[in-house]
Design a protein around this motif. Structure first.
Motif, PDB file in Angstrom:
ATOM      1  N   GLU A   3      -9.002   7.085  -3.227  1.00  0.00           N
ATOM      2  CA  GLU A   3      -8.676   5.781  -3.783  1.00  0.00           C
ATOM      3  C   GLU A   3      -7.612   5.072  -2.960  1.00  0.00           C
ATOM      4  OE1 GLU A   3      -7.972   6.268  -7.984  1.00  0.00           O
ATOM      5  OE2 GLU A   3     -10.053   6.813  -8.314  1.00  0.00           O
ATOM      6  N   TYR A   4      -7.650   3.763  -3.018  1.00  0.00           N
ATOM      7  CA  TYR A   4      -6.702   2.883  -2.349  1.00  0.00           C
ATOM      8  C   TYR A   4      -5.580   2.631  -3.349  1.00  0.00           C
ATOM      9  CZ  TYR A   4      -5.244  -1.343   0.218  1.00  0.00           C
ATOM     10  OH  TYR A   4      -4.553  -2.291   0.928  1.00  0.00           O
ATOM     11  N   ILE A   5      -4.357   2.940  -2.984  1.00  0.00           N
ATOM     12  CA  ILE A   5      -3.261   2.870  -3.944  1.00  0.00           C
ATOM     13  C   ILE A   5      -2.270   1.781  -3.554  1.00  0.00           C
ATOM     14  CG2 ILE A   5      -1.381   4.145  -5.048  1.00  0.00           C
ATOM     15  CD1 ILE A   5      -3.052   6.706  -4.467  1.00  0.00           C
ATOM     16  N   LEU A   6      -2.073   0.873  -4.488  1.00  0.00           N
ATOM     17  CA  LEU A   6      -1.069  -0.177  -4.359  1.00  0.00           C
ATOM     18  C   LEU A   6       0.110   0.196  -5.251  1.00  0.00           C
ATOM     19  CD1 LEU A   6      -3.315  -3.351  -4.787  1.00  0.00           C
ATOM     20  CD2 LEU A   6      -2.236  -2.563  -2.672  1.00  0.00           C
ATOM     21  N   LEU A   7       1.317  -0.149  -4.818  1.00  0.00           N
ATOM     22  CA  LEU A   7       2.467   0.108  -5.668  1.00  0.00           C
ATOM     23  C   LEU A   7       3.353  -1.125  -5.736  1.00  0.00           C
ATOM     24  CD1 LEU A   7       5.223   0.593  -3.800  1.00  0.00           C
ATOM     25  CD2 LEU A   7       4.157   2.786  -3.410  1.00  0.00           C
ATOM     26  N   ALA A   8       4.123  -1.183  -6.807  1.00  0.00           N
ATOM     27  CA  ALA A   8       5.117  -2.235  -6.992  1.00  0.00           C
ATOM     28  C   ALA A   8       6.479  -1.593  -6.842  1.00  0.00           C
ATOM     29  CB  ALA A   8       4.979  -2.852  -8.382  1.00  0.00           C
ATOM     30  N   PHE A  24      -1.996  13.495 -10.611  1.00  0.00           N
ATOM     31  CA  PHE A  24      -2.038  12.280  -9.796  1.00  0.00           C
ATOM     32  C   PHE A  24      -2.936  12.489  -8.578  1.00  0.00           C
ATOM     33  CE2 PHE A  24      -0.612   9.846  -6.138  1.00  0.00           C
ATOM     34  CZ  PHE A  24      -0.748   8.559  -6.615  1.00  0.00           C
ATOM     35  N   ASP A  25      -2.709  13.576  -7.842  1.00  0.00           N
ATOM     36  CA  ASP A  25      -3.504  13.847  -6.642  1.00  0.00           C
ATOM     37  C   ASP A  25      -4.971  14.063  -6.989  1.00  0.00           C
ATOM     38  OD1 ASP A  25      -1.364  14.330  -4.323  1.00  0.00           O
ATOM     39  OD2 ASP A  25      -0.588  15.135  -6.195  1.00  0.00           O
ATOM     40  N   VAL A  84       0.853  -1.181   0.000  1.00  0.00           N
ATOM     41  CA  VAL A  84       0.000   0.000   0.000  1.00  0.00           C
ATOM     42  C   VAL A  84       0.899   1.245   0.000  1.00  0.00           C
ATOM     43  CG1 VAL A  84      -1.774   1.264   1.279  1.00  0.00           C
ATOM     44  CG2 VAL A  84      -1.813  -1.233   1.223  1.00  0.00           C
ATOM     45  N   ALA A  85       0.548   2.212  -0.820  1.00  0.00           N
ATOM     46  CA  ALA A  85       1.315   3.450  -0.906  1.00  0.00           C
ATOM     47  C   ALA A  85       1.080   4.310   0.331  1.00  0.00           C
ATOM     48  CB  ALA A  85       0.910   4.231  -2.151  1.00  0.00           C
ATOM     49  N   ASN A  86       2.063   5.140   0.641  1.00  0.00           N
ATOM     50  CA  ASN A  86       1.911   6.133   1.701  1.00  0.00           C
ATOM     51  C   ASN A  86       2.347   7.489   1.164  1.00  0.00           C
ATOM     52  OD1 ASN A  86       4.802   6.645   2.301  1.00  0.00           O
ATOM     53  ND2 ASN A  86       4.777   4.523   2.986  1.00  0.00           N
ATOM     54  N   LEU A 121      -7.410   2.121  -6.765  1.00  0.00           N
ATOM     55  CA  LEU A 121      -8.670   1.392  -6.740  1.00  0.00           C
ATOM     56  C   LEU A 121      -9.732   2.203  -6.020  1.00  0.00           C
ATOM     57  CD1 LEU A 121      -7.140  -1.941  -5.373  1.00  0.00           C
ATOM     58  CD2 LEU A 121      -7.109  -1.101  -7.733  1.00  0.00           C
ATOM     59  N   TYR A 122     -10.926   2.209  -6.582  1.00  0.00           N
ATOM     60  CA  TYR A 122     -12.064   2.777  -5.862  1.00  0.00           C
ATOM     61  C   TYR A 122     -12.842   1.591  -5.306  1.00  0.00           C
ATOM     62  CZ  TYR A 122     -15.909   5.670  -4.461  1.00  0.00           C
ATOM     63  OH  TYR A 122     -16.859   6.306  -3.694  1.00  0.00           O
ATOM     64  N   LEU A 123     -12.543   1.259  -4.061  1.00  0.00           N
ATOM     65  CA  LEU A 123     -13.045   0.028  -3.443  1.00  0.00           C
ATOM     66  C   LEU A 123     -14.566  -0.067  -3.345  1.00  0.00           C
ATOM     67  CD1 LEU A 123     -10.322  -0.462  -0.671  1.00  0.00           C
ATOM     68  CD2 LEU A 123     -10.486  -1.568  -2.920  1.00  0.00           C
ATOM     69  N   PRO A 124     -15.311   1.040  -3.034  1.00  0.00           N
ATOM     70  CA  PRO A 124     -16.771   0.889  -2.919  1.00  0.00           C
ATOM     71  C   PRO A 124     -17.436   0.346  -4.187  1.00  0.00           C
ATOM     72  CG  PRO A 124     -16.091   2.969  -1.957  1.00  0.00           C
ATOM     73  CD  PRO A 124     -14.878   2.400  -2.654  1.00  0.00           C
ATOM     74  N   ASP A 125     -16.825   0.601  -5.356  1.00  0.00           N
ATOM     75  CA  ASP A 125     -17.408   0.136  -6.615  1.00  0.00           C
ATOM     76  C   ASP A 125     -16.646  -1.032  -7.239  1.00  0.00           C
ATOM     77  OD1 ASP A 125     -19.373   2.059  -6.415  1.00  0.00           O
ATOM     78  OD2 ASP A 125     -18.402   3.459  -7.788  1.00  0.00           O
TER      79      ASP A 125
END
Length: 139
Positions: free
Chosen positions: A46-51, A39-40, A5-7, A63-67
């Motif tokens: 949104e929930y942001i994952l990074l590699a 970007f902002d 998860v991004a911070n 990701l927009y988790l509610p949808d």
């Protein structure tokens, strides 16, 4: 490669990846209007994952988790074709409930081919005045 998860400390790199990737690949868009602030503005709530690998950020998914919706999936141009997008996509799918949806610009043939190769199906092509895009679904 690590997916996490991004911070807020990741945001400067994420802004650059978002800007550079779009400028290099979105031949249909006006690149002069793109900025780091996008970007902002485009990932609010949104929930942001990074590699990352060796503390270098290679790409991200927002990701927009509610949808159950993948809003963005971007890989740094230096890491295209190295499995980053596939790992981000898999981690995104694990985080949400199926069916999962995303939208892909119709002119983005590389991305459409990528998603279809990962089992995504085109549902409907739409045009809301900003250009055509495919709504895609993963079940």
């Amino acid at each position: 490669m690590n997916i996490r998860v991004a911070n807020e400390f990741d945001y400067p790199d994420l802004r650059m990846i978002y800007l550079e990737s779009r400028r290099n690949n979105f031949h249909w868009a006006n690149i002069e209007k793109m900025s780091l602030d996008d970007f902002d503005n485009h990932t609010v709530d949104e929930y942001i994952l990074l590699a990352e690998e060796n503390t270098r950020i290679l790409g991200f998914a927002s990701l927009y988790l509610p949808d159950n919706f993948i809003h963005n999936l971007f890989v740094h141009p230096d890491f295209f074709g190295k499995g980053v997008g596939g790992q981000l996509l898999a981690a995104s799918i694990e985080k949400m409930n199926k069916p999962i949806r995303l939208k892909c610009v119709s002119e983005n043939h590389k991305a459409l081919k990528f998603y279809e190769s990962k089992g995504w199906k085109k549902v409907v092509e739409e045009d809301k005045g900003g250009g055509k895009y495919w709504v895609m679904e993963f079940e």
